[in-house]
Design a protein around this motif. Structure first.
Motif, PDB file in Angstrom:
ATOM      1  N   ILE A 187       0.911   5.044   6.340  1.00  0.00           N
ATOM      2  CA  ILE A 187       1.893   5.756   5.507  1.00  0.00           C
ATOM      3  C   ILE A 187       3.031   4.805   5.118  1.00  0.00           C
ATOM      4  CG2 ILE A 187       3.601   7.632   5.475  1.00  0.00           C
ATOM      5  CD1 ILE A 187       1.693   9.165   7.407  1.00  0.00           C
ATOM      6  N   ASP A 188       3.568   4.084   6.120  1.00  0.00           N
ATOM      7  CA  ASP A 188       4.684   3.171   5.859  1.00  0.00           C
ATOM      8  C   ASP A 188       4.288   2.065   4.869  1.00  0.00           C
ATOM      9  OD1 ASP A 188       6.127   4.659   7.646  1.00  0.00           O
ATOM     10  OD2 ASP A 188       5.973   3.218   9.304  1.00  0.00           O
ATOM     11  N   GLY A 189       3.001   1.702   4.872  1.00  0.00           N
ATOM     12  CA  GLY A 189       2.537   0.635   3.970  1.00  0.00           C
ATOM     13  C   GLY A 189       2.279   1.130   2.554  1.00  0.00           C
ATOM     14  N   GLY A 190       2.523   2.417   2.307  1.00  0.00           N
ATOM     15  CA  GLY A 190       2.350   2.947   0.944  1.00  0.00           C
ATOM     16  C   GLY A 190       0.913   3.322   0.617  1.00  0.00           C
ATOM     17  N   HIS A 191       0.073   3.422   1.647  1.00  0.00           N
ATOM     18  CA  HIS A 191      -1.318   3.805   1.414  1.00  0.00           C
ATOM     19  C   HIS A 191      -1.430   5.329   1.377  1.00  0.00           C
ATOM     20  CE1 HIS A 191      -2.317  -0.367   1.998  1.00  0.00           C
ATOM     21  NE2 HIS A 191      -1.627  -0.367   3.140  1.00  0.00           N
ATOM     22  N   GLU A 192      -2.536   5.801   0.831  1.00  0.00           N
ATOM     23  CA  GLU A 192      -2.757   7.244   0.773  1.00  0.00           C
ATOM     24  C   GLU A 192      -3.672   7.653   1.930  1.00  0.00           C
ATOM     25  OE1 GLU A 192      -4.282   8.787  -2.966  1.00  0.00           O
ATOM     26  OE2 GLU A 192      -3.680  10.818  -2.343  1.00  0.00           O
ATOM     27  N   ILE A 193      -3.388   8.837   2.488  1.00  0.00           N
ATOM     28  CA  ILE A 193      -4.241   9.368   3.551  1.00  0.00           C
ATOM     29  C   ILE A 193      -4.975  10.583   3.000  1.00  0.00           C
ATOM     30  CG2 ILE A 193      -4.336  10.253   5.927  1.00  0.00           C
ATOM     31  CD1 ILE A 193      -2.840   7.734   6.142  1.00  0.00           C
ATOM     32  N   GLY A 194      -6.284  10.594   3.205  1.00  0.00           N
ATOM     33  CA  GLY A 194      -7.079  11.747   2.800  1.00  0.00           C
ATOM     34  C   GLY A 194      -7.702  12.408   4.018  1.00  0.00           C
ATOM     35  N   ASN A 195      -8.192  13.633   3.793  1.00  0.00           N
ATOM     36  CA  ASN A 195      -8.775  14.463   4.857  1.00  0.00           C
ATOM     37  C   ASN A 195     -10.278  14.197   4.939  1.00  0.00           C
ATOM     38  OD1 ASN A 195      -9.760  16.702   6.352  1.00  0.00           O
ATOM     39  ND2 ASN A 195      -8.141  18.033   5.555  1.00  0.00           N
ATOM     40  N   PHE A 249      -5.575  -2.669  -8.029  1.00  0.00           N
ATOM     41  CA  PHE A 249      -5.991  -1.802  -6.924  1.00  0.00           C
ATOM     42  C   PHE A 249      -4.945  -0.709  -6.748  1.00  0.00           C
ATOM     43  CE2 PHE A 249      -8.223  -5.708  -6.081  1.00  0.00           C
ATOM     44  CZ  PHE A 249      -9.449  -5.289  -5.592  1.00  0.00           C
ATOM     45  N   VAL A 250      -5.378   0.539  -6.801  1.00  0.00           N
ATOM     46  CA  VAL A 250      -4.434   1.655  -6.677  1.00  0.00           C
ATOM     47  C   VAL A 250      -5.019   2.686  -5.715  1.00  0.00           C
ATOM     48  CG1 VAL A 250      -3.474   1.351  -8.992  1.00  0.00           C
ATOM     49  CG2 VAL A 250      -5.453   2.832  -8.680  1.00  0.00           C
ATOM     50  N   THR A 251      -4.183   3.641  -5.302  1.00  0.00           N
ATOM     51  CA  THR A 251      -4.700   4.722  -4.453  1.00  0.00           C
ATOM     52  C   THR A 251      -5.512   5.679  -5.333  1.00  0.00           C
ATOM     53  OG1 THR A 251      -2.794   6.132  -4.843  1.00  0.00           O
ATOM     54  CG2 THR A 251      -2.645   4.609  -2.970  1.00  0.00           C
ATOM     55  N   VAL A 252      -6.290   6.547  -4.694  1.00  0.00           N
ATOM     56  CA  VAL A 252      -7.105   7.482  -5.474  1.00  0.00           C
ATOM     57  C   VAL A 252      -6.211   8.391  -6.321  1.00  0.00           C
ATOM     58  CG1 VAL A 252      -8.724   9.410  -5.332  1.00  0.00           C
ATOM     59  CG2 VAL A 252      -9.084   7.391  -3.915  1.00  0.00           C
ATOM     60  N   SER A 253      -5.119   8.885  -5.750  1.00  0.00           N
ATOM     61  CA  SER A 253      -4.241   9.773  -6.538  1.00  0.00           C
ATOM     62  C   SER A 253      -3.628   9.041  -7.725  1.00  0.00           C
ATOM     63  CB  SER A 253      -3.143  10.395  -5.675  1.00  0.00           C
ATOM     64  OG  SER A 253      -3.710  11.395  -4.859  1.00  0.00           O
ATOM     65  N   GLU A 254      -3.292   7.778  -7.527  1.00  0.00           N
ATOM     66  CA  GLU A 254      -2.779   6.987  -8.653  1.00  0.00           C
ATOM     67  C   GLU A 254      -3.864   6.814  -9.714  1.00  0.00           C
ATOM     68  OE1 GLU A 254       0.528   4.131  -6.412  1.00  0.00           O
ATOM     69  OE2 GLU A 254      -1.555   3.506  -6.525  1.00  0.00           O
ATOM     70  N   LEU A 255      -5.075   6.579  -9.258  1.00  0.00           N
ATOM     71  CA  LEU A 255      -6.198   6.395 -10.176  1.00  0.00           C
ATOM     72  C   LEU A 255      -6.439   7.670 -10.999  1.00  0.00           C
ATOM     73  CD1 LEU A 255      -8.351   4.088 -10.647  1.00  0.00           C
ATOM     74  CD2 LEU A 255      -9.873   5.415  -9.204  1.00  0.00           C
ATOM     75  N   LEU A 256      -6.279   8.816 -10.340  1.00  0.00           N
ATOM     76  CA  LEU A 256      -6.536  10.093 -11.026  1.00  0.00           C
ATOM     77  C   LEU A 256      -5.317  10.563 -11.821  1.00  0.00           C
ATOM     78  CD1 LEU A 256      -8.346  11.997  -8.126  1.00  0.00           C
ATOM     79  CD2 LEU A 256      -9.385  10.782 -10.052  1.00  0.00           C
ATOM     80  N   GLY A 257      -4.215   9.822 -11.650  1.00  0.00           N
ATOM     81  CA  GLY A 257      -2.994  10.206 -12.371  1.00  0.00           C
ATOM     82  C   GLY A 257      -2.358  11.453 -11.825  1.00  0.00           C
ATOM     83  N   THR A 258      -2.621  11.752 -10.540  1.00  0.00           N
ATOM     84  CA  THR A 258      -2.043  12.963  -9.957  1.00  0.00           C
ATOM     85  C   THR A 258      -0.865  12.598  -9.046  1.00  0.00           C
ATOM     86  OG1 THR A 258      -3.709  12.881  -8.207  1.00  0.00           O
ATOM     87  CG2 THR A 258      -4.134  14.347 -10.051  1.00  0.00           C
ATOM     88  N   GLU A 259      -0.434  11.330  -9.127  1.00  0.00           N
ATOM     89  CA  GLU A 259       0.720  10.945  -8.315  1.00  0.00           C
ATOM     90  C   GLU A 259       1.804  10.368  -9.202  1.00  0.00           C
ATOM     91  OE1 GLU A 259       0.455   9.305  -4.074  1.00  0.00           O
ATOM     92  OE2 GLU A 259       0.878   7.584  -5.336  1.00  0.00           O
TER      93      GLU A 259
END
Ligand code: ZN
Length: 236
Positions: free
Chosen positions: A96-104, A226-236
């Motif tokens: 989290i602190d590194g700016g990564h996304e966590i998924g379930n 390289f981006v997180t999935v939410s960034e890739l989907l434009g939902t962040e």
């Protein structure tokens, strides 16, 4: 000629067909990316991909991957299990602190469509609760273990605010695939919007980090971000 269609009628019919086809085609073009509410790639024009890591955290392999990502200043998405998140909370905090996304990735890595629906729901919710209570973090992405889901599970996940996310490139790193094979799979298949499936928790030998030492600089050279999935989907 009562059974033969006039020229004007034929022209009208083909115009109507053309309209119908133009309406149906865009839906079909999207269908390979969106199967119901399940996302496997963002597609699109943006030259970006998302690295995703399943099953962690792992006490040794995850920190190694985190260090590598930090060396390149890039962010990834970690689909964690509750079992491992509760064992290694300090690594979750580091993600989290590194700016990564966590998924379930469910609490105990169950194959959601193979268990009773009540179990599937509680597996998703237990990871959700763990993340909220311990890290004040609300995951927005669900990756069903084994990629196994059904409509009922997707609808439940969507109602909880989740997008269901699979992948478009499978490195098969969980099967102790060599670093050069992983590298070739990614480099030879990469497209805009790809979601790349890797694992940071593999029992036994894992060549994921070794492969990424080649894959990351190569993709950067090719002009990919390289981006997180939410960034890739434009939902962040
Ligand atoms: Zn998994």
């Amino acid at each position: 000629m009562p059974h033969s269609m006039s020229f004007a009628n034929k022209a009208r019919l083909s115009a109507a067909l053309a309209v119908l086809i133009s309406l149906v085609l865009p839906v079909r073009a999207l269908a390979w990316q969106w199967s119901g509410n399940v996302i496997s790639s963002a597609g699109g024009r943006r030259k970006a991909v998302a690295l995703t890591f399943d099953d962690g955290p792992h006490p040794v392999k995850t920190p190694e991957i985190l260090e590598l990502l930090s060396d390149y200043g890039i962010h990834a998405t970690f689909f964690v299990t509750g079992d491992n998140a509760s064992r290694y909370p300090e690594i979750i905090q580091q993600e989290i602190d590194g700016g990564h996304e966590i998924g379930n990735h469910t609490y105990s890595h169950v194959f959601l469509k193979k268990v009773p629906f009540e179990t599937a729901k509680s597996e998703i919710c237990a990871l959700d609760d763990l993340m909220l209570e311990n890290f004040e973090y609300k995951p927005k992405l669900l990756r069903p273990p084994g990629g196994l889901y059904n409509d009922k599970i997707c609808r439940f996940a969507n109602d909880l605010g989740y997008e269901v996310v699979l992948w478009s490139i499978d490195t098969k790193d969980w099967a102790h695939t060599s670093a050069s094979e992983i590298t070739d799979t990614v480099i030879n298949n990469v497209k805009n919007g790809d979601i790349i499936l890797c694992h940071d928790f593999v029992g036994g030998a894992s060549y994921t980090a070794a492969a990424l030492r080649t894959v990351i600089p190569k993709l950067l050279d090719m002009g990919f971000e390289f981006v997180t999935v939410s960034e890739l989907l434009g939902t962040e």
